[in-house]
Design a protein around this motif. Sequence first.
Motif, PDB file in Angstrom:
ATOM      1  N   UNK A 139      28.523 -65.723  13.639  1.00 32.48           N
ATOM      2  CA  UNK A 139      29.376 -65.130  12.466  1.00 32.48           C
ATOM      3  C   UNK A 139      29.670 -63.658  13.038  1.00 32.48           C
ATOM      4  N   UNK A 140      28.707 -62.797  13.796  1.00 25.38           N
ATOM      5  CA  UNK A 140      28.812 -61.578  14.439  1.00 25.38           C
ATOM      6  C   UNK A 140      30.013 -61.651  15.458  1.00 25.38           C
ATOM      7  N   UNK A 169      30.801 -64.513   5.259  1.00 25.13           N
ATOM      8  CA  UNK A 169      30.753 -65.574   6.442  1.00 25.13           C
ATOM      9  C   UNK A 169      32.126 -65.628   7.193  1.00 25.13           C
ATOM     10  N   UNK A 170      32.369 -66.741   7.466  1.00 28.71           N
ATOM     11  CA  UNK A 170      33.805 -66.975   8.231  1.00 28.71           C
ATOM     12  C   UNK A 170      34.366 -68.265   7.583  1.00 28.71           C
ATOM     13  N   UNK A 208      45.492 -75.902   6.241  1.00 28.47           N
ATOM     14  CA  UNK A 208      44.620 -77.015   6.331  1.00 28.47           C
ATOM     15  C   UNK A 208      43.256 -76.366   6.922  1.00 28.47           C
ATOM     16  N   UNK A 209      42.189 -76.926   6.132  1.00 30.15           N
ATOM     17  CA  UNK A 209      40.785 -76.269   6.623  1.00 30.15           C
ATOM     18  C   UNK A 209      40.003 -77.136   7.482  1.00 30.15           C
ATOM     19  N   UNK A 210      39.246 -76.902   8.119  1.00 26.05           N
ATOM     20  CA  UNK A 210      38.231 -77.618   8.976  1.00 26.05           C
ATOM     21  C   UNK A 210      36.814 -77.217   8.601  1.00 26.05           C
ATOM     22  N   UNK A 211      35.880 -78.479   8.296  1.00 22.35           N
ATOM     23  CA  UNK A 211      34.473 -78.225   7.806  1.00 22.35           C
ATOM     24  C   UNK A 211      33.877 -77.612   8.789  1.00 22.35           C
ATOM     25  N   UNK A 212      33.135 -76.335   8.365  1.00 23.98           N
ATOM     26  CA  UNK A 212      31.912 -75.774   8.945  1.00 23.98           C
ATOM     27  C   UNK A 212      30.854 -75.458   8.049  1.00 23.98           C
ATOM     28  N   UNK A 213      29.682 -74.974   8.778  1.00 26.04           N
ATOM     29  CA  UNK A 213      28.539 -74.723   7.983  1.00 26.04           C
ATOM     30  C   UNK A 213      27.963 -73.656   8.846  1.00 26.04           C
ATOM     31  N   UNK A 270      23.164 -67.300  10.621  1.00 21.85           N
ATOM     32  CA  UNK A 270      24.363 -66.363  11.392  1.00 21.85           C
ATOM     33  C   UNK A 270      24.913 -67.333  12.532  1.00 21.85           C
ATOM     34  N   UNK A 271      24.572 -68.549  12.629  1.00 14.44           N
ATOM     35  CA  UNK A 271      25.359 -69.476  13.726  1.00 14.44           C
ATOM     36  C   UNK A 271      26.446 -70.260  12.917  1.00 14.44           C
ATOM     37  N   UNK A 272      27.566 -70.442  13.349  1.00 20.25           N
ATOM     38  CA  UNK A 272      28.570 -71.290  12.939  1.00 20.25           C
ATOM     39  C   UNK A 272      28.789 -72.484  13.683  1.00 20.25           C
ATOM     40  N   UNK A 273      28.552 -73.394  12.608  1.00 17.59           N
ATOM     41  CA  UNK A 273      28.501 -75.089  13.343  1.00 17.59           C
ATOM     42  C   UNK A 273      29.789 -75.830  13.112  1.00 17.59           C
TER      43      UNK A 273
END
Length: 141
Positions: free
Chosen positions: A10-11, A41-42, A96-101, A105-108
Motif C-alpha cells: 500500500x505504501x 487502502x488501494x 471494471x474492477x479487479x479483485x485484490x486483498x 500493508x501488502x496488496x495481493x
Amino acid sequence: MTNRTELTTVETVRDNRSWLFTIRNRHGDRDEVILVPCDDGVEAWINRCTHEAQRLDTGRGVAMRDGEIICPKHGSMFDSCSGYCDNGEAADTTLPSIGIEIEDGTVYLADDEATFLHEGGVDAGEDDGDDGPASTSHLSF
C-alpha cells in the motif's frame, strides 16, 4: 478459495500514486491493471477509460486529482474508490474492477478470473509467444 499473488505494498502505491501490472484475463487475453490509492487502502481497476479504451496509465503513472483518476484523452474523472465517473465523455460509467486483498500493508491479486503476469504494462513483459510474428512483410532488405 481464491489463489492470491503478492503484488506490492500500500505504501508503494501511495508513494508512486499508482502501480501498473499486467494480467491474463479469463478469456486468455493480456490486460493492464492499475492500483490507485483510496481512503486507507488501494483499489484495482482495468487500465482503460470506459469511453474510448484510452489507457489511464500510459507507463508514466496515473494522472490523479483530489482522489479522482483523470483520463488523459478527454478529461473524464473516475472516483478512485468506486471507479464511477460523473462527468465528461465517460459520464455514468464505472471502471471494471479487479479483485485484490490487503493484509498487513501488502496488496495481493485475489481474483479467480485474473492471473498475474508481470509488473508494468503489456509491452513491458517478456514475449509469451502469443503476439504473432515480428513482421508480416514478405519483403527483406
